[in-house]
Design a protein around this motif. Structure first.
Motif, PDB file in Angstrom:
ATOM      1  N   ALA A  12      15.020 -14.265 -30.732  1.00  0.00           N
ATOM      2  CA  ALA A  12      14.874 -12.889 -30.267  1.00  0.00           C
ATOM      3  C   ALA A  12      16.073 -12.045 -30.676  1.00  0.00           C
ATOM      4  CB  ALA A  12      14.712 -12.873 -28.746  1.00  0.00           C
ATOM      5  N   PHE A  13      17.247 -12.651 -30.659  1.00  0.00           N
ATOM      6  CA  PHE A  13      18.468 -11.952 -31.088  1.00  0.00           C
ATOM      7  C   PHE A  13      18.355 -11.527 -32.555  1.00  0.00           C
ATOM      8  CE2 PHE A  13      22.666 -12.073 -33.089  1.00  0.00           C
ATOM      9  CZ  PHE A  13      23.369 -11.194 -32.289  1.00  0.00           C
ATOM     10  N   GLY A  14      17.901 -12.444 -33.396  1.00  0.00           N
ATOM     11  CA  GLY A  14      17.752 -12.119 -34.810  1.00  0.00           C
ATOM     12  C   GLY A  14      16.701 -11.050 -35.045  1.00  0.00           C
ATOM     13  N   ILE A  15      15.559 -11.170 -34.358  1.00  0.00           N
ATOM     14  CA  ILE A  15      14.479 -10.191 -34.521  1.00  0.00           C
ATOM     15  C   ILE A  15      14.932  -8.817 -34.045  1.00  0.00           C
ATOM     16  CG2 ILE A  15      12.171  -9.539 -33.740  1.00  0.00           C
ATOM     17  CD1 ILE A  15      11.500 -12.534 -33.648  1.00  0.00           C
ATOM     18  N   GLY A  16      15.612  -8.780 -32.902  1.00  0.00           N
ATOM     19  CA  GLY A  16      16.103  -7.501 -32.388  1.00  0.00           C
ATOM     20  C   GLY A  16      17.128  -6.868 -33.306  1.00  0.00           C
ATOM     21  N   THR A  17      17.980  -7.692 -33.883  1.00  0.00           N
ATOM     22  CA  THR A  17      19.001  -7.161 -34.791  1.00  0.00           C
ATOM     23  C   THR A  17      18.370  -6.533 -36.019  1.00  0.00           C
ATOM     24  OG1 THR A  17      20.648  -8.789 -34.046  1.00  0.00           O
ATOM     25  CG2 THR A  17      21.037  -7.731 -36.170  1.00  0.00           C
ATOM     26  N   LEU A  43      11.168   3.754 -43.048  1.00  0.00           N
ATOM     27  CA  LEU A  43      11.342   2.305 -43.056  1.00  0.00           C
ATOM     28  C   LEU A  43      11.197   1.737 -41.639  1.00  0.00           C
ATOM     29  CD1 LEU A  43      14.389   2.096 -45.482  1.00  0.00           C
ATOM     30  CD2 LEU A  43      12.064   1.306 -45.987  1.00  0.00           C
ATOM     31  N   ILE A  44      11.584   2.544 -40.671  1.00  0.00           N
ATOM     32  CA  ILE A  44      11.433   2.142 -39.270  1.00  0.00           C
ATOM     33  C   ILE A  44       9.976   2.275 -38.841  1.00  0.00           C
ATOM     34  CG2 ILE A  44      12.165   2.656 -36.907  1.00  0.00           C
ATOM     35  CD1 ILE A  44      14.788   3.756 -38.249  1.00  0.00           C
ATOM     36  N   THR A  45       9.317   3.339 -39.322  1.00  0.00           N
ATOM     37  CA  THR A  45       7.891   3.511 -39.045  1.00  0.00           C
ATOM     38  C   THR A  45       7.080   2.374 -39.658  1.00  0.00           C
ATOM     39  OG1 THR A  45       8.175   5.919 -39.059  1.00  0.00           O
ATOM     40  CG2 THR A  45       5.925   5.071 -39.283  1.00  0.00           C
ATOM     41  N   GLY A  46       7.434   1.996 -40.896  1.00  0.00           N
ATOM     42  CA  GLY A  46       6.737   0.892 -41.549  1.00  0.00           C
ATOM     43  C   GLY A  46       6.889  -0.401 -40.781  1.00  0.00           C
ATOM     44  N   TYR A  47       8.087  -0.638 -40.261  1.00  0.00           N
ATOM     45  CA  TYR A  47       8.317  -1.835 -39.443  1.00  0.00           C
ATOM     46  C   TYR A  47       7.447  -1.783 -38.192  1.00  0.00           C
ATOM     47  CZ  TYR A  47      10.877  -5.601 -37.122  1.00  0.00           C
ATOM     48  OH  TYR A  47      11.213  -6.777 -36.508  1.00  0.00           O
ATOM     49  N   ALA A  48       7.400  -0.604 -37.550  1.00  0.00           N
ATOM     50  CA  ALA A  48       6.615  -0.463 -36.328  1.00  0.00           C
ATOM     51  C   ALA A  48       5.131  -0.713 -36.589  1.00  0.00           C
ATOM     52  CB  ALA A  48       6.823   0.931 -35.747  1.00  0.00           C
ATOM     53  N   LEU A  49       4.628  -0.215 -37.714  1.00  0.00           N
ATOM     54  CA  LEU A  49       3.220  -0.446 -38.053  1.00  0.00           C
ATOM     55  C   LEU A  49       2.962  -1.932 -38.312  1.00  0.00           C
ATOM     56  CD1 LEU A  49       2.500   2.612 -40.385  1.00  0.00           C
ATOM     57  CD2 LEU A  49       1.634   2.221 -38.066  1.00  0.00           C
ATOM     58  N   GLY A  50       3.941  -2.609 -38.914  1.00  0.00           N
ATOM     59  CA  GLY A  50       3.812  -4.048 -39.122  1.00  0.00           C
ATOM     60  C   GLY A  50       3.706  -4.797 -37.812  1.00  0.00           C
ATOM     61  N   VAL A  51       4.471  -4.337 -36.813  1.00  0.00           N
ATOM     62  CA  VAL A  51       4.406  -4.949 -35.484  1.00  0.00           C
ATOM     63  C   VAL A  51       3.037  -4.691 -34.851  1.00  0.00           C
ATOM     64  CG1 VAL A  51       5.360  -4.917 -33.146  1.00  0.00           C
ATOM     65  CG2 VAL A  51       6.893  -4.774 -35.119  1.00  0.00           C
ATOM     66  N   VAL A  52       2.579  -3.437 -34.944  1.00  0.00           N
ATOM     67  CA  VAL A  52       1.317  -3.043 -34.307  1.00  0.00           C
ATOM     68  C   VAL A  52       0.144  -3.852 -34.852  1.00  0.00           C
ATOM     69  CG1 VAL A  52      -0.362  -1.177 -34.093  1.00  0.00           C
ATOM     70  CG2 VAL A  52       2.068  -0.732 -33.701  1.00  0.00           C
ATOM     71  N   PHE A  53       0.057  -3.963 -36.183  1.00  0.00           N
ATOM     72  CA  PHE A  53      -1.082  -4.659 -36.774  1.00  0.00           C
ATOM     73  C   PHE A  53      -0.854  -6.172 -36.860  1.00  0.00           C
ATOM     74  CE2 PHE A  53      -1.591  -0.325 -38.475  1.00  0.00           C
ATOM     75  CZ  PHE A  53      -2.897  -0.085 -38.095  1.00  0.00           C
ATOM     76  N   GLY A  54       0.380  -6.585 -36.998  1.00  0.00           N
ATOM     77  CA  GLY A  54       0.663  -8.011 -37.119  1.00  0.00           C
ATOM     78  C   GLY A  54       0.474  -8.762 -35.825  1.00  0.00           C
ATOM     79  N   MET A  95      10.500  -1.240 -48.279  1.00  0.00           N
ATOM     80  CA  MET A  95       9.445  -0.923 -47.314  1.00  0.00           C
ATOM     81  C   MET A  95       8.505  -2.120 -47.147  1.00  0.00           C
ATOM     82  SD  MET A  95       7.938   1.210 -45.235  1.00  0.00           S
ATOM     83  CE  MET A  95       8.412   2.916 -45.618  1.00  0.00           C
ATOM     84  N   ALA A  96       8.080  -2.716 -48.252  1.00  0.00           N
ATOM     85  CA  ALA A  96       7.188  -3.873 -48.182  1.00  0.00           C
ATOM     86  C   ALA A  96       7.863  -5.040 -47.458  1.00  0.00           C
ATOM     87  CB  ALA A  96       6.765  -4.290 -49.592  1.00  0.00           C
ATOM     88  N   ALA A  97       9.147  -5.250 -47.736  1.00  0.00           N
ATOM     89  CA  ALA A  97       9.878  -6.340 -47.089  1.00  0.00           C
ATOM     90  C   ALA A  97      10.007  -6.107 -45.589  1.00  0.00           C
ATOM     91  CB  ALA A  97      11.266  -6.479 -47.720  1.00  0.00           C
ATOM     92  N   ARG A  98      10.213  -4.851 -45.196  1.00  0.00           N
ATOM     93  CA  ARG A  98      10.300  -4.529 -43.765  1.00  0.00           C
ATOM     94  C   ARG A  98       8.975  -4.816 -43.061  1.00  0.00           C
ATOM     95  NH1 ARG A  98      14.389  -3.700 -40.489  1.00  0.00           N
ATOM     96  NH2 ARG A  98      13.446  -1.889 -39.492  1.00  0.00           N
ATOM     97  N   VAL A  99       7.872  -4.483 -43.714  1.00  0.00           N
ATOM     98  CA  VAL A  99       6.558  -4.728 -43.116  1.00  0.00           C
ATOM     99  C   VAL A  99       6.324  -6.228 -42.957  1.00  0.00           C
ATOM    100  CG1 VAL A  99       4.069  -4.505 -43.463  1.00  0.00           C
ATOM    101  CG2 VAL A  99       5.575  -2.566 -43.953  1.00  0.00           C
ATOM    102  N   ILE A 100       6.687  -7.002 -43.991  1.00  0.00           N
ATOM    103  CA  ILE A 100       6.532  -8.455 -43.920  1.00  0.00           C
ATOM    104  C   ILE A 100       7.348  -9.024 -42.760  1.00  0.00           C
ATOM    105  CG2 ILE A 100       7.073 -10.630 -45.100  1.00  0.00           C
ATOM    106  CD1 ILE A 100       6.380  -9.205 -47.728  1.00  0.00           C
ATOM    107  N   THR A 101       8.568  -8.540 -42.627  1.00  0.00           N
ATOM    108  CA  THR A 101       9.430  -9.004 -41.543  1.00  0.00           C
ATOM    109  C   THR A 101       8.824  -8.687 -40.186  1.00  0.00           C
ATOM    110  OG1 THR A 101      11.347  -8.536 -42.952  1.00  0.00           O
ATOM    111  CG2 THR A 101      11.780  -8.928 -40.632  1.00  0.00           C
ATOM    112  N   ALA A 102       8.185  -7.518 -40.089  1.00  0.00           N
ATOM    113  CA  ALA A 102       7.669  -7.064 -38.803  1.00  0.00           C
ATOM    114  C   ALA A 102       6.411  -7.792 -38.357  1.00  0.00           C
ATOM    115  CB  ALA A 102       7.374  -5.566 -38.872  1.00  0.00           C
TER     116      ALA A 102
END
Length: 283
Positions: A12-17, A43-54, A95-102
């Motif tokens: 969780a620490f790593g994911i939050g960071t 880039l933050i929006t892309g991460y958030a969308l990755g969380v929402v759909f992932g 952007m693609a890498a951020r989505v994958i991470t999310a």
């Protein structure tokens, strides 16, 4: 508390960071990739969308898989995503890498919370979940300020390499400390979606949506706001992120204890306290 909770907290620490640290490095990323601050903010929006759909896709897809293997797989996805962020040659790749991470973000916390609650006695479940989420809030106390400072000193890519190392440590901790056979209920997809018809579930989701919206509307651009509008130095941004994280961590620890005693009165009381503080400082 079992060591398995510590393993979940490290992840969780790593994911939050990795989620929050880019907010402190937004001006550096924008400058290095030759994009505007608003474009970098996407880039933050892309991460958030990755969380929402992932989250729902992975939660449904892994519903009947062994919990330990599922959590390890998501941690490996997290490591891969951060390595791609560190190596990204341009904005589109980042952007693609951020989505994958999310993609693993929401599902990891959802499954991790269930696992954490099952590792302790029933009267300690809220504290166990809070313990895991302490890793997320500690990311704001240590991970984000230190990651921001590292990125400002050695380049923003170094921060993602450091987070990748945290991911490796989390994977090792889960492999060693999580029980091999974690009890789990047989999942039924229809019942999973039917839960959205319950008023208390919708209330919890609504509170989460509103709280997150209010937080990220400001926190996304906290670095350019502090530097360009209030004149805070890059070092000052790190200090402000540290103070923000201290508040989150204290709230998480206190909330876990209050929830185990009186859940609804605690929620109402904390909401009122936040409103009073905001009213006092916006006069």
């Amino acid at each position: 508390m079992p060591l398995a909770l510590l393993a979940l907290a490290v992840a969780a620490f790593g994911i939050g960071t990795t989620e929050f640290v880019i907010m402190g490095l937004l001006p550096d990323v924008a400058r290095d990739l030759s994009v505007s601050i608003p474009d970098a903010g996407l880039l933050i929006t892309g991460y958030a969308l990755g969380v929402v759909f992932g989250a729902p896709i992975l939660a449904v897809g892994t519903a009947n898989m062994p919990r330990k293997a599922t959590l390890l797989g998501m941690t490996l996805m997290f490591i891969l995503g951060n390595m791609l962020c560190a190596l990204a040659p341009n904005y589109a790749t980042l952007m693609a890498a951020r989505v994958i991470t999310a993609l693993c973000h929401g599902a990891f916390f959802g499954i991790g919370s269930v696992v954490a609650a099952g590792l302790v006695a029933p009267n300690k479940r809220a504290q166990a979940i809070a313990m895991m989420f302490t890793g997320l809030t500690l990311a704001n106390v240590l991970g984000v300020p230190l990651g921001t400072a590292l990125g400002q000193y050695a380049g923003w890519r170094s921060t993602f390499w450091a987070v990748s190392v945290i991911g490796v440590l989390a994977a090792i901790a889960q492999w060693v400390w999580l029980p091999k056979n974690i009890a789990m209920d047989k999942a039924n997809l229809a019942s999973e979606f039917m839960v959205l018809g319950k008023a208390n579930v919708l209330l919890a989701l609504g509170m989460s949506v509103l709280a997150s919206t209010s937080l990220f509307s400001v926190f996304t651009y906290i670095a350019p706001i502090l530097q360009d509008i209030t004149g805070v130095s890059p070092h000052g941004v790190t200090i402000m992120l540290l103070l923000f994280g201290v508040g989150l961590t204290a709230g998480s620890m206190l909330g876990g204890r209050l929830a185990d005693s009186r859940l609804l009165p605690s929620l109402v009381g904390m909401a009122l306290a936040v409103l009073l503080v905001l009213a006092a400082f916006t006069q």
